[in-house]
Design a protein around this motif. Structure first.
Motif, short mmCIF file in Angstrom:
data_model
loop_
_atom_site.label_atom_id
_atom_site.label_comp_id
_atom_site.label_asym_id
_atom_site.label_seq_id
_atom_site.Cartn_x
_atom_site.Cartn_y
_atom_site.Cartn_z
N LYS A 141 0.84 -1.19 0.00
CA LYS A 141 0.00 0.00 0.00
C LYS A 141 0.88 1.24 0.00
N GLU A 142 0.28 2.39 -0.23
CA GLU A 142 1.06 3.64 -0.23
C GLU A 142 0.89 4.43 1.07
N ASP A 143 -0.22 4.22 1.76
CA ASP A 143 -0.46 4.86 3.06
C ASP A 143 -0.49 3.78 4.14
N TYR A 144 0.09 4.11 5.33
CA TYR A 144 0.22 3.10 6.39
C TYR A 144 -0.29 3.65 7.72
N THR A 145 -0.75 2.73 8.54
CA THR A 145 -1.17 3.10 9.89
C THR A 145 -0.46 2.19 10.89
N PHE A 146 0.17 2.82 11.88
CA PHE A 146 0.90 2.07 12.90
C PHE A 146 0.33 2.42 14.27
N GLU A 147 0.26 1.41 15.14
CA GLU A 147 -0.22 1.63 16.50
C GLU A 147 0.86 1.25 17.51
N PHE A 148 0.96 2.06 18.56
CA PHE A 148 1.95 1.81 19.62
C PHE A 148 1.26 1.83 20.98
N GLU A 149 1.63 0.88 21.81
CA GLU A 149 1.14 0.86 23.19
C GLU A 149 2.08 1.68 24.07
N LEU A 150 1.51 2.48 24.95
CA LEU A 150 2.30 3.27 25.90
C LEU A 150 1.92 2.88 27.32
N GLY A 151 2.93 2.79 28.17
CA GLY A 151 2.71 2.67 29.61
C GLY A 151 2.96 4.02 30.25
N LEU A 152 1.95 4.59 30.87
CA LEU A 152 2.05 5.96 31.41
C LEU A 152 2.46 5.94 32.88
N ALA A 153 3.33 6.88 33.25
CA ALA A 153 3.73 7.00 34.65
C ALA A 153 2.53 7.43 35.48
N PRO A 154 2.36 6.85 36.67
CA PRO A 154 1.18 7.19 37.49
C PRO A 154 1.30 8.57 38.13
N GLU A 155 0.16 9.14 38.45
CA GLU A 155 0.10 10.37 39.23
C GLU A 155 0.03 10.01 40.70
N PHE A 156 0.86 10.62 41.54
CA PHE A 156 0.84 10.34 42.97
C PHE A 156 1.52 11.48 43.72
N ASN A 157 1.33 11.49 45.03
CA ASN A 157 1.96 12.49 45.89
C ASN A 157 2.92 11.81 46.86
N VAL A 158 4.04 12.49 47.16
CA VAL A 158 5.01 12.00 48.14
C VAL A 158 4.95 12.93 49.34
N ASP A 159 4.57 12.38 50.50
CA ASP A 159 4.47 13.18 51.72
C ASP A 159 5.65 12.85 52.63
N LEU A 160 6.66 13.71 52.60
CA LEU A 160 7.84 13.49 53.43
C LEU A 160 7.57 13.80 54.90
N THR A 161 6.52 14.55 55.17
CA THR A 161 6.27 14.98 56.55
C THR A 161 5.34 14.02 57.30
N ALA A 162 4.86 12.98 56.63
CA ALA A 162 3.96 12.03 57.30
C ALA A 162 4.73 11.28 58.39
N LYS A 163 3.99 10.88 59.44
CA LYS A 163 4.63 10.15 60.53
C LYS A 163 5.21 8.83 60.03
N THR A 164 6.39 8.52 60.50
CA THR A 164 7.05 7.27 60.09
C THR A 164 7.56 6.54 61.34
N LYS A 165 8.00 5.31 61.12
CA LYS A 165 8.63 4.54 62.19
C LYS A 165 10.15 4.56 62.05
N VAL A 166 10.65 5.50 61.27
CA VAL A 166 12.08 5.57 61.01
C VAL A 166 12.83 6.14 62.21
N THR A 167 13.96 5.51 62.53
CA THR A 167 14.83 5.99 63.60
C THR A 167 16.13 6.50 63.00
N ARG A 168 16.58 7.65 63.47
CA ARG A 168 17.87 8.18 63.03
C ARG A 168 18.88 7.92 64.14
N PHE A 169 19.85 7.07 63.85
CA PHE A 169 20.80 6.65 64.86
C PHE A 169 21.99 7.60 64.94
N VAL A 170 22.40 7.87 66.16
CA VAL A 170 23.63 8.62 66.42
C VAL A 170 24.57 7.66 67.13
#
Length: 441
Positions: free
Chosen positions: A102-131
């Motif tokens: 044929k002279e005209d072509y159609t191509f299809e591509f699948e995309l995986g999209l990065a998700p939308e989300f929030n990162v809350d650094l100030t949320a309470k954690t169980k992390v301990t900072r050792f000295v």
């Protein structure tokens, strides 16, 4: 050319690229004309080969190549223009009845999209900072080690209490073969130390690894056993005695202080302890920071919830390498890499939202500082700017070094950011207690 996108859902999309004859025909014609000028085909003079022959011999290959290049460029431009944040690479959808005639072509591509989300650094954690604190026990041990290191070795014929024994631990089944030096008080059980008393060079002492030391982690140092193997390791090892030495401890005097820290910088045992404490805790701080970074990373992965285009990513993994994987292999690889991918996305968002990108000037300054410290270790305390700049230029001409140093800078930036924003309780511990915390005990 026309490009359209259909969002299947929040994480998947189909991009359709319609290629018309006028999009590629001029380039194909130009390339075939160049082929005709230079083609050497039997029966025809150079430059006089009929275009129909050129078309028959090269036309399909040139057409495929030009359409493919056009596809790649237009698809990349579209992703940039639309500011689409994708995971992996676009995957072409296979069409069984695709017709290149044929002279005209159609191509299809699948995309995986990065998700939308929030990162809350100030949320309470169980992390301990050792000295990590260098306690009195550790300082005394370090001083005794220094006295031994700078003391006088006196070879002995047989082992007595207080002597040091050098030799090789071995166990063929576990692949243990490590030469080390022991002081007899290192063992957890005094009965073990007594087994060495009276032994001579060449004698073999058989020891069991279970409970050999007060801390199983010492097996990592003395037997070079991996951390995964040390806990509950219960095998017999041979210790072949190769040297027996008594040590006449070096005196804690000004001569030793000057030898260790330069003339007049340390003038008493108390100052020596303070210096050892400062140096040790400086090194400990780096280890504590690394654990803090690792623990915050684990906490963020656990508490930052978002979905991934899993099926797309498995399909992409299956076809990304030189040799395609089976669906089962791709599933296994996805499970191995999912956690790392999640943190890459989280880290990327943290970097952008907190403007942590590294500039080239920062990279140069960091490299310069690192080089000066290394030169100082070898006695070059005051190198010229020209000397340092020359080394920096050579280091930064290597892409692998740029990547390694950039990762170090980013690691420091992330640690500083997390110290500032992540809620964590602070806990002072001895180094031995920190090691137990480090390995989850």
């Amino acid at each position: 050319m026309n490009i359209t996108r259909e969002n299947v859902d929040a994480l998947n999309a189909i991009v359709t690229v319609a290629v018309a004859k006028e999009d590629y025909s001029a380039n194909v014609a130009k390339i075939l004309a160049d082929y005709r000028k230079n083609a050497n085909i039997p029966g025809f003079r150079k430059g006089a080969v009929p275009m129909s022959v050129i078309q028959k011999q090269y036309g399909k290959a040139v057409l495929l190549d030009e359409v493919n290049k056009l596809l790649q460029k237009s698809l990349n431009d579209y992703l940039v223009q639309e500011k689409l944040d994708i995971l992996g690479n676009p995957l072409p959808k296979v069409t069984e009845d695709f017709n290149w005639d044929k002279e005209d072509y159609t191509f299809e591509f699948e995309l995986g999209l990065a998700p939308e989300f929030n990162v809350d650094l100030t949320a309470k954690t169980k992390v301990t900072r050792f000295v990590i604190v260098a306690d009195e026990t550790m300082l005394n041990e370090q001083i005794e080690r220094i006295q031994k290191q700078y003391g006088k070795l006196i070879p002995q014929d047989k082992v007595e209490e207080g002597f040091d024994v050098s030799g090789t631990f071995s166990n063929e089944e576990k692949g243990i073969e490590n030469r080390t030096t022991l002081s007899l008080d290192i063992f957890k059980d005094k009965k073990t130390a007594k087994e060495f008393i009276g032994k001579k060079v060449g004698d073999v002492v058989v020891l069991n690894t279970k409970g050999l030391f007060d801390d199983d982690h010492k097996l990592m140092d003395y037997l070079k056993v991996s951390h995964d193997d040390v806990h509950g390791l219960d095998v017999d090892v041979n210790f072949t005695i190769e040297e027996i030495n008594a040590t006449e401890l070096a005196e804690l005097n000004q001569e030793l202080f000057d030898k260790l820290f330069g003339e007049g910088n340390v003038k008493s045992v108390e100052e020596l302890k303070a210096k050892i404490k400062e140096d040790a805790e400086g090194q400990f701080a780096q280890q504590a920071d690394q654990k803090f970074l690792n623990d915050v990373t684990e906490s963020l992965i656990e508490n930052t919830k978002f979905d991934l285009p899993a099926e797309f990513l498995k399909k992409w993994i299956q076809n990304a390498g030189e040799n395609p994987l089976t669906a089962e292999q791709a599933e296994e690889e996805y499970e191995k890499s999912e956690k790392g991918l999640r943190y890459q996305l989280i880290e990327g968002k943290v970097i952008v939202e907190n403007n942590l990108q590294t500039t080239f000037e920062e990279l140069k300054a960091f490299t310069s500082d690192l080089i000066k410290k290394q030169m100082a270790q070898f006695g070059q305390v005051n190198p010229t700017d020209e000397e340092v700049d020359g080394i920096v230029a050579r280091v930064l001409s290597n892409q692998d070094e740029i990547k390694r140093l950039s990762e170090q800078i980013m690691s420091e930036k992330m640690i500083n950011l997390y110290k500032e924003k992540v809620p964590a309780k602070t806990k002072e511990v001895s180094y031995q207690d920190f090691i137990k915390e480090m390995y989850g005990e």
